[in-house]
Design a protein around this motif. Structure first.
Motif, PDB file in Angstrom:
ATOM      1  N   ASN A  98       0.832  -1.209   0.000  1.00 31.94           N
ATOM      2  CA  ASN A  98       0.000   0.000   0.000  1.00 31.94           C
ATOM      3  C   ASN A  98       0.865   1.257   0.000  1.00 31.94           C
ATOM      4  O   ASN A  98       2.073   1.202   0.220  1.00 31.94           O
ATOM      5  CB  ASN A  98      -0.976  -0.023   1.184  1.00 31.94           C
ATOM      6  N   ASP A 148       1.062   3.620   2.034  1.00 32.85           N
ATOM      7  CA  ASP A 148       1.723   3.950   3.306  1.00 32.85           C
ATOM      8  C   ASP A 148       3.067   3.230   3.414  1.00 32.85           C
ATOM      9  O   ASP A 148       3.987   3.711   4.067  1.00 32.85           O
ATOM     10  CB  ASP A 148       0.834   3.571   4.503  1.00 32.85           C
ATOM     11  N   GLU A 149       3.179   2.059   2.790  1.00 31.00           N
ATOM     12  CA  GLU A 149       4.464   1.354   2.787  1.00 31.00           C
ATOM     13  C   GLU A 149       5.413   1.970   1.765  1.00 31.00           C
ATOM     14  O   GLU A 149       6.618   2.033   1.982  1.00 31.00           O
ATOM     15  CB  GLU A 149       4.241  -0.132   2.465  1.00 31.00           C
ATOM     16  N   ALA A 193       3.068   8.344   5.498  1.00 27.26           N
ATOM     17  CA  ALA A 193       2.461   9.678   5.601  1.00 27.26           C
ATOM     18  C   ALA A 193       3.334  10.646   6.386  1.00 27.26           C
ATOM     19  O   ALA A 193       3.259  11.854   6.169  1.00 27.26           O
ATOM     20  CB  ALA A 193       1.088   9.571   6.251  1.00 27.26           C
ATOM     21  N   ARG A 194       4.209  10.106   7.271  1.00 25.10           N
ATOM     22  CA  ARG A 194       5.034  11.035   8.063  1.00 25.10           C
ATOM     23  C   ARG A 194       5.982  11.853   7.180  1.00 25.10           C
ATOM     24  O   ARG A 194       6.545  12.837   7.631  1.00 25.10           O
ATOM     25  CB  ARG A 194       5.800  10.277   9.155  1.00 25.10           C
ATOM     26  N   LEU A 234       4.939  13.134   4.194  1.00 29.68           N
ATOM     27  CA  LEU A 234       4.123  13.814   3.173  1.00 29.68           C
ATOM     28  C   LEU A 234       4.037  15.324   3.368  1.00 29.68           C
ATOM     29  O   LEU A 234       3.271  15.986   2.696  1.00 29.68           O
ATOM     30  CB  LEU A 234       2.708  13.232   3.134  1.00 29.68           C
ATOM     31  N   ASP A 246       8.562   1.467   4.634  1.00 22.49           N
ATOM     32  CA  ASP A 246       7.832   0.639   5.603  1.00 22.49           C
ATOM     33  C   ASP A 246       7.567  -0.778   5.081  1.00 22.49           C
ATOM     34  O   ASP A 246       7.008  -1.611   5.788  1.00 22.49           O
ATOM     35  CB  ASP A 246       6.533   1.331   6.045  1.00 22.49           C
ATOM     36  N   CYS A 271      -2.195   0.044  -3.359  1.00 22.32           N
ATOM     37  CA  CYS A 271      -3.532   0.303  -2.800  1.00 22.32           C
ATOM     38  C   CYS A 271      -3.437   1.316  -1.669  1.00 22.32           C
ATOM     39  O   CYS A 271      -2.357   1.592  -1.166  1.00 22.32           O
ATOM     40  CB  CYS A 271      -4.194  -0.991  -2.341  1.00 22.32           C
ATOM     41  N   GLY A 272      -4.587   1.858  -1.296  1.00 26.76           N
ATOM     42  CA  GLY A 272      -4.608   2.842  -0.226  1.00 26.76           C
ATOM     43  C   GLY A 272      -4.826   4.240  -0.750  1.00 26.76           C
ATOM     44  O   GLY A 272      -5.657   4.449  -1.627  1.00 26.76           O
ATOM     45  N   SER A 273      -4.025   5.174  -0.258  1.00 26.10           N
ATOM     46  CA  SER A 273      -4.332   6.583  -0.491  1.00 26.10           C
ATOM     47  C   SER A 273      -4.026   6.993  -1.931  1.00 26.10           C
ATOM     48  O   SER A 273      -3.394   6.272  -2.686  1.00 26.10           O
ATOM     49  CB  SER A 273      -3.554   7.456   0.481  1.00 26.10           C
ATOM     50  N   ARG A 317      -2.162   9.397  -2.793  1.00 29.31           N
ATOM     51  CA  ARG A 317      -0.948  10.212  -2.834  1.00 29.31           C
ATOM     52  C   ARG A 317      -0.080   9.907  -4.062  1.00 29.31           C
ATOM     53  O   ARG A 317       0.386   8.799  -4.246  1.00 29.31           O
ATOM     54  CB  ARG A 317      -0.158  10.046  -1.528  1.00 29.31           C
TER      55      ARG A 317
END
Ligand code: SF4
Lengths: 423, 162
Positions: free
Chosen positions: B13, B15-16, B20-21, B23, B38, B61-63, B65
């Protein structure tokens, strides 16, 4: 041949009478949205392209909600870029903090989006507005930049999957539980590239807040959009939310679905998604007793007034368990005000919760409740990926507001019936 | 396009890919420095310019971004081969010009460390280590138009000039 509601809305935003799954179209956009993470890239791209004017200053929405009130200097720079762009192009919808709310709760509440609209947002949970009977989908920053310039988006018309919920959601089962259950059944790529159309008697009886929670998580099954046909609940909700004209579409009876799932809602109980994917769902009774460190109630999934009412009903006269940090974040200013008026905020503070101004905050590990190594959160948000709320070795369990509030009292995952009776 | 492969699993995803830290910046170099952090904290120490990421189902998958494909591209990765891609990641990759290839067979059979070449003209992935060849589905005409001009903004500019 008939069309689904998704196909009809897309067709209505092109010069075509009909569209079919797989077809590639350039569609007109009614509203496009960006936030303090995604819009800065879109603004850079737009300016790099040397385009002077946006396509329509009344159709672009900028919401600084992720790292705001600015958590550090870099976030402040990003918010500043939104603010300056909004001023320069005289955007109608720029929501400064104090008016700001989490975008996907804010836009429907303020009447910015409406049934029949075609909406794109540089945020994956833009699919939330499908609950109004709109076509709404998440895109990236470059798509947003292109839309700033042209008012259009390229789309491949998705196939639709129909989800029929028979019966009625009972006791503490909410919209969140229905969607967690569904993702548990079909998996995080179970609706990849597809439209998820939710229908059936259980959906008819759900409040708009619950419907938003359902469509919000369509992306968690990989879907392009989630959608619910507008009905009386929808038109009641639209009352008093601006003068925007809207169109009510329904799927034709002879339309085609790639697949149909039927669920008996009477048998669905409150759900919990275990780390680290939203598809790892179990009935709360199967995971009761798992110790947690933090409870978060909020986000674009479950930070609405009815969620706060459920939480307050359970927390009334009680206190958080001594080992728990309880963080409650109303999703918008209006929800915050309403919660104050109804005494919910007082209940939360008496229960020793931390209550914050609207922000995405901990949902994406931004600020306001980051997890340390080895910590475990139970959260009403929508993603429990590795590291999402903080340290890569922290864990997130997802649930609805009733399970979250109950577990905040006991310090471990607990079914709501064990602490409170449903009104 | 030719490089060494790094293998990842299903449902990688965003986040991996870029937590987000990180971004709070749009600086591509800074984003690249944390690419895949991650999923594999040492990835950026190991990966070389031109290398290829190979993954399972639902990559990205996921956000929404765009920082995710941007980080991969800025890290010097020449392309991503997966069984399938999450849809927003897919569009973002097309829009910013990160080459991506959907090929379940290739994603399954290529091993970590294999030397792989991607032949765009023949829609073929060649694994020089195992000597296997795999087909990938070429993009539809409309998407190729966007790819050919180097991404969506160039496409928009060209259309405006017409
Ligand atoms: S609340 Fe969470 S999921 Fe919703 S928009 Fe904010 S970061 Fe995204």
């Amino acid at each position: 041949m008939g069309m689904t509601i998704t196909e009809k809305i897309i067709a209505a935003h092109t010069n075509l009478r009909e569209v079919h799954p797989g077809q590639f179209v350039y569609a007109d956009v009614d509203i496009c949205l960006g936030n303090d993470i995604t819009a800065p890239i879109a603004i850079e791209e737009f300016e790099k392209a040397g385009i002077e004017q946006v396509f329509d200053p009344e159709k672009i929405v900028l919401v600084p909600d992720h790292f705001t009130p600015n958590k550090d200097i870099k976030s402040a720079q990003q918010s500043k870029s939104l603010r300056e762009f909004a001023t320069k192009h005289a955007l109608k919808y720029y929501f400064e903090i104090g008016r700001m709310g989490i975008e996907h709760a804010l836009l429907p509440e303020q009447g910015v989006v409406a049934p029949g609209d075609l909406i794109i947002g540089a945020d994956s949970h833009t699919c939330t507005y499908g609950a109004l009977g709109a076509f709404s989908t998440g895109v990236g920053s470059t798509d947003l930049a292109a839309c700033f310039a042209t008012g259009k988006v390229w789309l491949k018309v998705p196939e639709s999957i129909q989800f029929v919920f028979h019966g009625r959601a009972r006791n503490w089962t909410s919209g969140k539980d229905l969607i967690l259950y569904t993702i548990g059944k079909i998996g995080v790529d179970g609706a990849l590239y597809k439209a998820m159309e939710f229908t059936g008697s259980a959906i008819t009886h759900l409040s708009m807040d619950d419907r938003f929670a359902i469509c919000n998580m369509a992306i968690e099954a990989g879907a392009k959009n989630g959608i619910i046909s507008p009905d009386k609940n929808t038109t009641d909700y639209m009352q008093g939310r601006g003068e925007k004209k809207y169109v009510l579409h329904q799927s034709d009876s002879d339309c085609t679905y790639a697949k149909i799932y039927e669920f008996n809602t009477d048998e669905i109980s409150p759900q919990v998604a275990l780390p680290s994917l939203p598809e790892n769902t179990k009935p709360v009774t199967d995971v009761a007793g798992i110790k947690i460190d933090q409870v978060v109630i909020g986000s674009c999934t479950n930070g609405r007034i009815s969620d706060l009412r459920i939480a307050a009903h359970i927390l009334k006269g009680k206190k958080r368990h001594p080992s728990i940090r309880l963080i409650i974040i109303p999703a918008t200013q209006d929800i915050y005000k309403q919660a104050i008026k109804e005494g919910l905020i007082e209940t939360f503070i008496e229960a020793e919760a931390v209550v914050s101004t609207p922000t995405c905050g901990p949902c994406l590990g931004g600020h306001m409740g980051i997890l340390a190594e080895g910590e475990r959160a139970l959260s009403t948000t929508n993603r429990n990926f590795v590291g999402r709320m903080g340290h890569p070795k922290s864990e997130i369990y997802l649930c609805g507001p009733a399970v979250a509030a109950t577990s905040a009292i006991t310090g471990e995952i607990t079914p709501p019936d064990e602490v409170a009776k449903k009104e | 396009m030719r490089g060494k492969c790094w293998k990842f699993w299903d449902n990688i995803n965003t986040d991996e890919i870029i937590p987000a830290r990180y971004l709070n910046t749009t600086d591509t170099k800074e984003l690249a420095a944390h690419c895949m952090e991650d999923a594999d904290p040492d990835f950026m120490k190991k990966a070389q310019k031109g290398d290829v990421i190979v993954a399972g189902d639902n990559f990205g998958c996921g956000s929404s971004r765009e920082h995710a494909p941007i980080a991969i591209k800025a890290a010097g990765i020449s392309g991503v081969i997966a069984k399938s891609f999450a849809r927003i990641f897919f569009r973002n990759a097309i829009n910013i010009g990160l080459p991506i290839f959907e090929s379940p067979e290739a994603a399954e059979q290529i091993q970590e460390g294999d030397e792989v070449e991607i032949d765009l003209a023949h829609a073929e992935i060649i694994d020089h280590t195992s000597k296997k060849r795999f087909r990938f589905e070429p993009f539809p005409q409309e998407m190729q138009e966007i790819i050919q001009v180097g991404g969506l903004m160039n496409f928009v500019k060209k259309r405006r000039e017409q």
